[in-house]
Write an enzyme that holds these catalytic residues in place. Sequence first.
Site, PDB file in Angstrom:
ATOM      1  N   GLY A   1     -10.442   8.637   6.105  1.00 14.37           N
ATOM      2  CA  GLY A   1     -11.496   9.562   6.410  1.00 14.37           C
ATOM      3  C   GLY A   1     -12.599   8.955   6.732  1.00 14.37           C
ATOM      4  O   GLY A   1     -13.767   9.657   7.482  1.00 14.37           O
TER       5      GLY A   1
ATOM      6  N   ALA B   1      -9.336   1.997   9.440  1.00 14.01           N
ATOM      7  CA  ALA B   1      -8.181   1.863  10.545  1.00 14.01           C
ATOM      8  C   ALA B   1      -8.660   2.356  11.629  1.00 14.01           C
ATOM      9  O   ALA B   1      -9.650   1.883  12.618  1.00 14.01           O
ATOM     10  CB  ALA B   1      -6.986   2.474  10.235  1.00 14.01           C
TER      11      ALA B   1
ATOM     12  N   LYS C   1       0.945  -1.104  -0.190  1.00 11.85           N
ATOM     13  CA  LYS C   1       0.069   0.052   0.093  1.00 11.85           C
ATOM     14  C   LYS C   1       0.675   1.213   0.109  1.00 11.85           C
ATOM     15  O   LYS C   1       1.560   1.494   0.814  1.00 11.85           O
ATOM     16  CB  LYS C   1      -0.840  -0.157   1.255  1.00 11.85           C
ATOM     17  CG  LYS C   1      -1.973   1.408   1.255  1.00 11.85           C
ATOM     18  CD  LYS C   1      -2.733   1.391   2.621  1.00 11.85           C
ATOM     19  CE  LYS C   1      -3.009   3.060   2.588  1.00 11.85           C
ATOM     20  NZ  LYS C   1      -3.283   3.131   3.887  1.00 11.85           N
TER      21      LYS C   1
END
Lengths: 67, 271
Positions: free
Chosen positions: B189, B210, B101
């Site tokens: 977000g 997360a 990532k």
Amino acid sequence: MTQARLNGERRELPEGSTVADVVQMLSRSPSGLAVAVNGEVVARSAWSARVVEEADEIEVLTAAQGG
Amino acid sequence: MAEEAGARLEVAGERLASPLILGSGGIPSMEVLEETVKASRTALVTVAMRRVDPAARGSILEVLERCGVRVLPNTAGCFTAGEAVLTARLAREALATNWVKLEVIGDEITLLPDPVELLAAAEQLVDEGFVVLAYTSDDPILARRLEQAGCAAVMPLGAPIGSGLGIMNPHNLAMITEAAGVPVVLDAGIGAPSDAAAAMELGCSGVLVASAITRSQDPVLMASAFALAVEAGAKARRAGRIPRRYRALASSPTDDMADFGGPLLIRPRLD
């Protein structure tokens, strides 16, 4: 002795120490670790052949929580 | 039946059992992480690459291996393409995965991606055989450039990392999912499961969560809520939502109304 920087800290290592020796100092198990010396990856297969030289910058990383 | 099998996310030809990717950052303990992974039903969990701590007890890798999930290393904290590429190479060496990532951020205040460094790093890592999932802004043009560079997935943000603000520009996100030929995974977000459902409704193939889970009051319960939300959003996307209308549209028939003496229809002048 050889002066090197290991994970950001100055360390004195016995002359002739290898990357494999350094890894063993830091962790009980070598799995899940990777090593960079002076900004270049040292492959696991090369750990025991790569002798630490004066002023080497060694980073030993593993997975941590994140992202 | 595909319907019963639930939503899937396919990256670089690999089918993941859930569209939900769990970010492990912020989890209070390894015990909670294990329960949270299970409750989320995720198949993919992110980790960061950090200096070895000789005093560390228990490894996150052991927990994730016990859970049977794939590990997705990130390049969090990198500001330049060079740092990100080196971090990805170290992750590949340490974790025996060529998935990464890719995060290249512009500053510590916004944690927003630096598009110039990001694209350069993506091109380099694709060249080196990495499967790159690129964390990007919600800019459709940058998402397209990342796809053209060979990224296996693009991961636009809904809002700044850890902000919990949700999807600030759903229109941009819809434009990205409409045009993309690779999976689009909303990253960053998200504040609540409803945001994750909305992302799936807007055409995302997956969602990375997360902080919204790990920093909630009850991460395990929240993880199970997100598992339901991505499933709901994916089903809603397939079902096809109704178009938005400016005026009402009666859901009961307007023909064959009984005559109670009142006016049959009241229609205001619209012009």
